[in-house]
Design a protein around this motif. Structure first.
Motif, mmCIF file in Angstrom:
data_model
loop_
_atom_site.group_PDB
_atom_site.id
_atom_site.type_symbol
_atom_site.label_atom_id
_atom_site.label_comp_id
_atom_site.label_asym_id
_atom_site.label_seq_id
_atom_site.Cartn_x
_atom_site.Cartn_y
_atom_site.Cartn_z
ATOM 1 N N PRO A 1 -5.042 60.063 85.378
ATOM 2 C CA PRO A 1 -5.351 59.178 84.250
ATOM 3 C C PRO A 1 -5.778 59.955 83.011
ATOM 4 O O PRO A 1 -6.135 61.124 83.092
ATOM 5 C CB PRO A 1 -6.525 58.347 84.782
ATOM 6 C CG PRO A 1 -7.199 59.225 85.771
ATOM 7 C CD PRO A 1 -6.106 60.068 86.382
ATOM 8 N N PHE A 2 -5.730 59.268 81.888
ATOM 9 C CA PHE A 2 -6.090 59.861 80.618
ATOM 10 C C PHE A 2 -7.419 59.279 80.143
ATOM 11 O O PHE A 2 -7.701 58.106 80.338
ATOM 12 C CB PHE A 2 -4.970 59.652 79.605
ATOM 13 C CG PHE A 2 -3.645 60.121 80.135
ATOM 14 C CD1 PHE A 2 -3.454 61.447 80.479
ATOM 15 C CD2 PHE A 2 -2.604 59.232 80.342
ATOM 16 C CE1 PHE A 2 -2.247 61.884 80.998
ATOM 17 C CE2 PHE A 2 -1.395 59.661 80.859
ATOM 18 C CZ PHE A 2 -1.219 60.991 81.187
ATOM 19 N N ALA A 3 -8.218 60.107 79.508
ATOM 20 C CA ALA A 3 -9.621 59.791 79.251
ATOM 21 C C ALA A 3 -9.861 58.677 78.230
ATOM 22 O O ALA A 3 -10.672 57.801 78.452
ATOM 23 C CB ALA A 3 -10.360 61.056 78.807
ATOM 24 N N GLU A 4 -9.218 58.698 77.109
ATOM 25 C CA GLU A 4 -9.530 57.774 76.019
ATOM 26 C C GLU A 4 -8.888 56.411 76.231
ATOM 27 O O GLU A 4 -7.843 56.097 75.673
ATOM 28 C CB GLU A 4 -9.103 58.357 74.671
ATOM 29 C CG GLU A 4 -9.928 59.530 74.212
ATOM 30 C CD GLU A 4 -11.373 59.134 73.931
ATOM 31 O OE1 GLU A 4 -11.614 58.040 73.405
ATOM 32 O OE2 GLU A 4 -12.264 59.937 74.243
ATOM 33 N N THR A 5 -9.517 55.568 77.025
ATOM 34 C CA THR A 5 -8.973 54.254 77.365
ATOM 35 C C THR A 5 -8.589 53.456 76.130
ATOM 36 O O THR A 5 -7.528 52.857 76.080
ATOM 37 C CB THR A 5 -9.982 53.454 78.214
ATOM 38 O OG1 THR A 5 -10.259 54.193 79.395
ATOM 39 C CG2 THR A 5 -9.441 52.090 78.574
ATOM 40 N N LYS A 6 -9.432 53.470 75.105
ATOM 41 C CA LYS A 6 -9.165 52.654 73.920
ATOM 42 C C LYS A 6 -7.916 53.109 73.169
ATOM 43 O O LYS A 6 -7.400 52.388 72.323
ATOM 44 C CB LYS A 6 -10.370 52.640 72.990
ATOM 45 C CG LYS A 6 -10.705 53.988 72.393
ATOM 46 C CD LYS A 6 -11.943 53.919 71.545
ATOM 47 C CE LYS A 6 -12.245 55.296 71.006
ATOM 48 N NZ LYS A 6 -13.445 55.346 70.230
ATOM 49 N N GLU A 7 -7.413 54.292 73.456
ATOM 50 C CA GLU A 7 -6.201 54.787 72.803
ATOM 51 C C GLU A 7 -4.946 54.570 73.659
ATOM 52 O O GLU A 7 -3.859 54.932 73.240
ATOM 53 C CB GLU A 7 -6.349 56.270 72.480
ATOM 54 C CG GLU A 7 -7.486 56.578 71.532
ATOM 55 C CD GLU A 7 -7.351 55.882 70.187
ATOM 56 O OE1 GLU A 7 -6.212 55.754 69.682
ATOM 57 O OE2 GLU A 7 -8.378 55.450 69.650
#
Length: 141
Positions: A68-74
């Protein structure tokens, strides 16, 4: 004009929390409205980034990064591709959308580049190639 409508991810969508029946019903009705109005060209929800990968380019080198990738809001949880007369029309349609998430959410609208946006760099040969590829793609659908 074509626009890409991006439904932003949140912690729940990234945790694979599936929407409840009521939201699926509301979204289905909304999508029917879009289709009947001749707006919707395509649209789908996306699995969380934990099931995705990114390919990073650095010169001729390529590296693969697993989610997974860290910046959920992006991150993007879903999308539509719409044909609208203007950005204002797209905004009006998004305002009618059911909230796609359990809590606060955000939907981004971005214009899709059209052939004329590229100016002289988009040669007649490139235009012909792209038209041929679009025709081949639509035949497969």
């Amino acid at each position: 004009m074509r626009v890409m409508v991006l439904v932003k991810a949140d912690a729940d969508s990234e945790a694979s929390v599936m929407p409840e029946e009521q939201l699926l019903t509301e979204m289905g009705k909304y999508n029917e409205e879009l289709v009947k109005a001749g707006i919707m060209l395509a649209g789908d929800g996306l699995h969380p980034s934990s099931k995705g990968v990114r390919v990073r380019f650095s010169g001729k080198e390529r590296s693969v990064i697993d989610g997974p990738f860290a910046e959920t809001k992006e991150l993007v949880a879903g999308y539509w591709l719409w044909q609208v007369r203007s950005m204002d029309e797209a905004v009006e349609w998004v305002k009618r959308c059911p909230n796609p998430m359990l809590g606060e959410s955000e939907i981004e609208i971005r214009p899709v580049f059209e052939a004329d946006d590229f100016g002289e760099a988009y040669t007649p040969e490139a235009r012909e190639r792209d038209e041929r590829l679009r025709a081949q793609t639509s035949q497969r659908q």
